[in-house]
Design a protein around this motif. Structure first.
Motif, PDB file in Angstrom:
ATOM      1  N   TYR A 238       0.676  -1.406  -0.114  1.00 31.14           N
ATOM      2  CA  TYR A 238       0.090  -0.083   0.128  1.00 31.14           C
ATOM      3  C   TYR A 238       0.768   1.200  -0.205  1.00 31.14           C
ATOM      4  O   TYR A 238       0.457   1.744  -0.339  1.00 31.14           O
ATOM      5  N   TRP A 239       1.734   1.266   0.895  1.00 38.55           N
ATOM      6  CA  TRP A 239       3.078   2.090   0.789  1.00 38.55           C
ATOM      7  C   TRP A 239       3.648   2.165   0.652  1.00 38.55           C
ATOM      8  O   TRP A 239       4.692   1.133  -0.119  1.00 38.55           O
ATOM      9  N   ARG A 240       4.611   3.034  -0.577  1.00 36.98           N
ATOM     10  CA  ARG A 240       6.409   3.885  -0.622  1.00 36.98           C
ATOM     11  C   ARG A 240       7.047   4.474  -0.722  1.00 36.98           C
ATOM     12  O   ARG A 240       5.699   5.221  -0.367  1.00 36.98           O
TER      13      ARG A 240
ATOM     14  N   SER B 111       1.518   4.059  -3.180  1.00 35.14           N
ATOM     15  CA  SER B 111       1.448   3.367  -4.290  1.00 35.14           C
ATOM     16  C   SER B 111       0.334   3.163  -5.167  1.00 35.14           C
ATOM     17  O   SER B 111      -0.342   3.330  -5.103  1.00 35.14           O
ATOM     18  N   ALA B 112       0.703   2.726  -6.556  1.00 33.36           N
ATOM     19  CA  ALA B 112      -0.098   2.335  -7.870  1.00 33.36           C
ATOM     20  C   ALA B 112      -1.588   1.493  -7.008  1.00 33.36           C
ATOM     21  O   ALA B 112      -2.266   1.742  -7.345  1.00 33.36           O
TER      22      ALA B 112
ATOM     23  N   TYR C  57      -7.077   0.592  -5.468  1.00 29.65           N
ATOM     24  CA  TYR C  57      -7.698   0.266  -4.193  1.00 29.65           C
ATOM     25  C   TYR C  57      -8.475   0.877  -3.358  1.00 29.65           C
ATOM     26  O   TYR C  57      -9.734   0.819  -3.397  1.00 29.65           O
ATOM     27  N   ARG C  58      -8.106   1.853  -3.408  1.00 34.43           N
ATOM     28  CA  ARG C  58      -8.447   3.430  -3.226  1.00 34.43           C
ATOM     29  C   ARG C  58     -10.193   3.837  -4.638  1.00 34.43           C
ATOM     30  O   ARG C  58     -10.528   3.975  -3.699  1.00 34.43           O
TER      31      ARG C  58
ATOM     32  N   ALA D  83      -5.395   0.392   4.646  1.00 35.32           N
ATOM     33  CA  ALA D  83      -6.035   0.847   3.172  1.00 35.32           C
ATOM     34  C   ALA D  83      -7.533   1.036   3.530  1.00 35.32           C
ATOM     35  O   ALA D  83      -8.111   2.072   2.865  1.00 35.32           O
ATOM     36  N   PRO D  84      -8.174   0.014   3.971  1.00 36.00           N
ATOM     37  CA  PRO D  84      -9.644   0.606   3.412  1.00 36.00           C
ATOM     38  C   PRO D  84     -10.913   1.905   4.559  1.00 36.00           C
ATOM     39  O   PRO D  84     -11.352   2.032   4.009  1.00 36.00           O
TER      40      PRO D  84
END
Length: 153
Positions: A54-56, A65-66, A71-72, A112-113
């Motif tokens: 999820y993170w970069r 991240s892409a 997802y978002r 994330a959700p």
């Protein structure tokens, strides 16, 4: 962190869905929320990327991240017709339908959700969540998902 919905992102997502539907492709339409009336809403979101995906880090800054942005966008589309809680306190309950039998910490599924729901405008800020629970609902290799129930506290 205050969140607000990016209307251009939503419009872009809707255009993509319409284009995919016109071409007969699968869309995110299966992730439709249902409003339960009153102060409760139920949403079904796709399985989120892992926290590591999820993170970069870019030039010393932590960015989504892409995979995280994709997802978002799916979550925003799924949540669009759902109930809005504004600045009200919220209880969140998540049933996680796992994609496989690998060992995983269910507490890593929250970020994330919950960020995506805030971005979608379901609630104004993550700090409004006063109760948060998650359970392993079972295994569903064909359709791993998070079934989320939101209720005014």
């Amino acid at each position: 962190m205050l969140c607000d919905i990016d209307s251009l992102t939503v419009l872009h997502c809707l255009d993509s869905i319409c284009a995919q539907s016109a071409q007969g492709e699968s869309t995110s339409a299966e992730f439709q929320p249902s409003c339960l009336g009153g102060d409760m809403s139920r949403l079904t979101l796709p399985w989120p990327p892992s926290v590591n995906r999820y993170w970069r880090t870019f030039r010393g800054r932590m960015l989504i991240s892409a995979d995280g942005r994709s997802y978002r966008q799916e979550a925003v589309i799924a949540a669009m017709p759902g109930q809005r809680f504004g600045a009200a306190k919220v209880k969140v309950s998540i049933d996680a339908w796992l994609p496989d039998n690998r060992r995983r910490d269910v507490d890593n599924l929250f970020k994330a959700p919950l960020d995506a729901l805030c971005h979608a405008g379901i609630y104004d800020d993550d700090s409004q969540i006063v109760e948060l629970s998650i359970r392993r609902a079972g295994l569903d290799k064909a359709n791993p998902r998070l079934e989320i129930t939101l209720e005014a506290a």
